[in-house]
Design a protein around this motif. Structure first.
Motif, short mmCIF file in Angstrom:
data_model
loop_
_atom_site.label_atom_id
_atom_site.label_comp_id
_atom_site.label_asym_id
_atom_site.label_seq_id
_atom_site.Cartn_x
_atom_site.Cartn_y
_atom_site.Cartn_z
N TYR A 74 -3.38 -17.12 -8.20
CA TYR A 74 -3.01 -16.68 -9.55
C TYR A 74 -4.06 -15.66 -9.95
O TYR A 74 -5.25 -15.88 -9.81
N ALA B 91 -1.01 -16.46 -15.58
CA ALA B 91 -0.72 -17.83 -16.00
C ALA B 91 -0.47 -18.69 -14.77
O ALA B 91 0.00 -18.21 -13.74
N ALA C 242 -9.26 -20.81 -18.53
CA ALA C 242 -8.07 -20.22 -19.15
C ALA C 242 -8.33 -20.00 -20.64
O ALA C 242 -9.03 -20.79 -21.28
N GLN D 253 -0.86 -23.96 -22.74
CA GLN D 253 0.29 -24.19 -23.61
C GLN D 253 0.99 -25.50 -23.24
O GLN D 253 1.16 -25.80 -22.06
N VAL E 68 1.11 -24.97 -19.15
CA VAL E 68 0.84 -23.70 -18.49
C VAL E 68 -0.51 -23.16 -18.94
O VAL E 68 -0.73 -22.93 -20.14
N GLU F 288 -2.80 -20.25 -19.49
CA GLU F 288 -2.56 -18.82 -19.69
C GLU F 288 -3.87 -18.08 -19.90
O GLU F 288 -4.85 -18.64 -20.40
N GLY F 289 -3.86 -16.80 -19.55
CA GLY F 289 -5.06 -15.98 -19.71
C GLY F 289 -6.19 -16.47 -18.82
O GLY F 289 -7.31 -16.69 -19.28
#
Length: 177
Positions: free
Chosen positions: A67, A72, A97, A101, A133, A135-136
């Protein structure tokens, strides 16, 4: 004499007990068994976290799967409330991250599991689907990486796990003996 004979018999019995107790150590059949799941496991309060992992990255295909930083990554997990009172997954955080979420209803009635998509085939009948998830991503996350993650529950409290990134599950990809 009878007293000496009793003393010797007692010493022999004690020695037998001590020697048999040593036999259950690292030589026992279960000493080197590992869980049949790749993910991390923990318990906080009345919530069990099972097989928590970052789903295996599928692109690019092969040993370079990862990833990308800023991207994400979905999580695979089964969270079960074993308590008599409903609980709720409030948040998941990780220094790896910007945010994690929680998509779906994260309320956990008694004996109901929250299951992320990767574990649906193993889900108990009393499971609710939720998607987690990350993210970032603050760094690239290749297969085999481990990320610290903190799960916070409304009643059970919080627990921090070292969450591994999944491994490929394609038949034959791990080789056979």
């Amino acid at each position: 004499s009878a007293r000496t004979l009793a003393g010797v018999a007692g010493a022999v019995a004690l020695t037998g007990l001590l020697i048999s107790g040593c036999g259950a150590g690292q030589i026992a059949q279960t000493a080197e068994q590992v869980a049949a799941v790749n993910g991390a496991n923990a318990t906080v309060g009345s919530v069990d976290l099972r097989d928590v992992q970052v789903a295996y990255p599928t692109t690019p295909a092969g040993p370079d799967a990862l990833y990308r930083q800023g991207g994400a990554a979905p999580l695979v997990a089964t969270l079960v409330n074993t308590g008599s009172v409903a609980d709720r997954l409030v948040s998941v955080t990780s220094p790896a991250a910007a945010s994690v979420q929680i998509q779906g209803d994260a309320t956990m009635p008694q004996d109901v599991a929250l299951v992320s998509p990767g574990n649906l085939q193993l889900a108990p009948t009393n499971a609710k689907r939720v998607q987690l998830v990350a993210e970032g991503l603050t760094r690239p996350v290749p297969s085999g990486a481990q990320l610290p993650m903190t799960f916070v529950f409304e009643k059970a409290g919080s627990v921090t796990l070292t969450v591994p990134t999944g491994v490929p599950t394609v038949e034959g990809s791990l080789g056979h003996a």
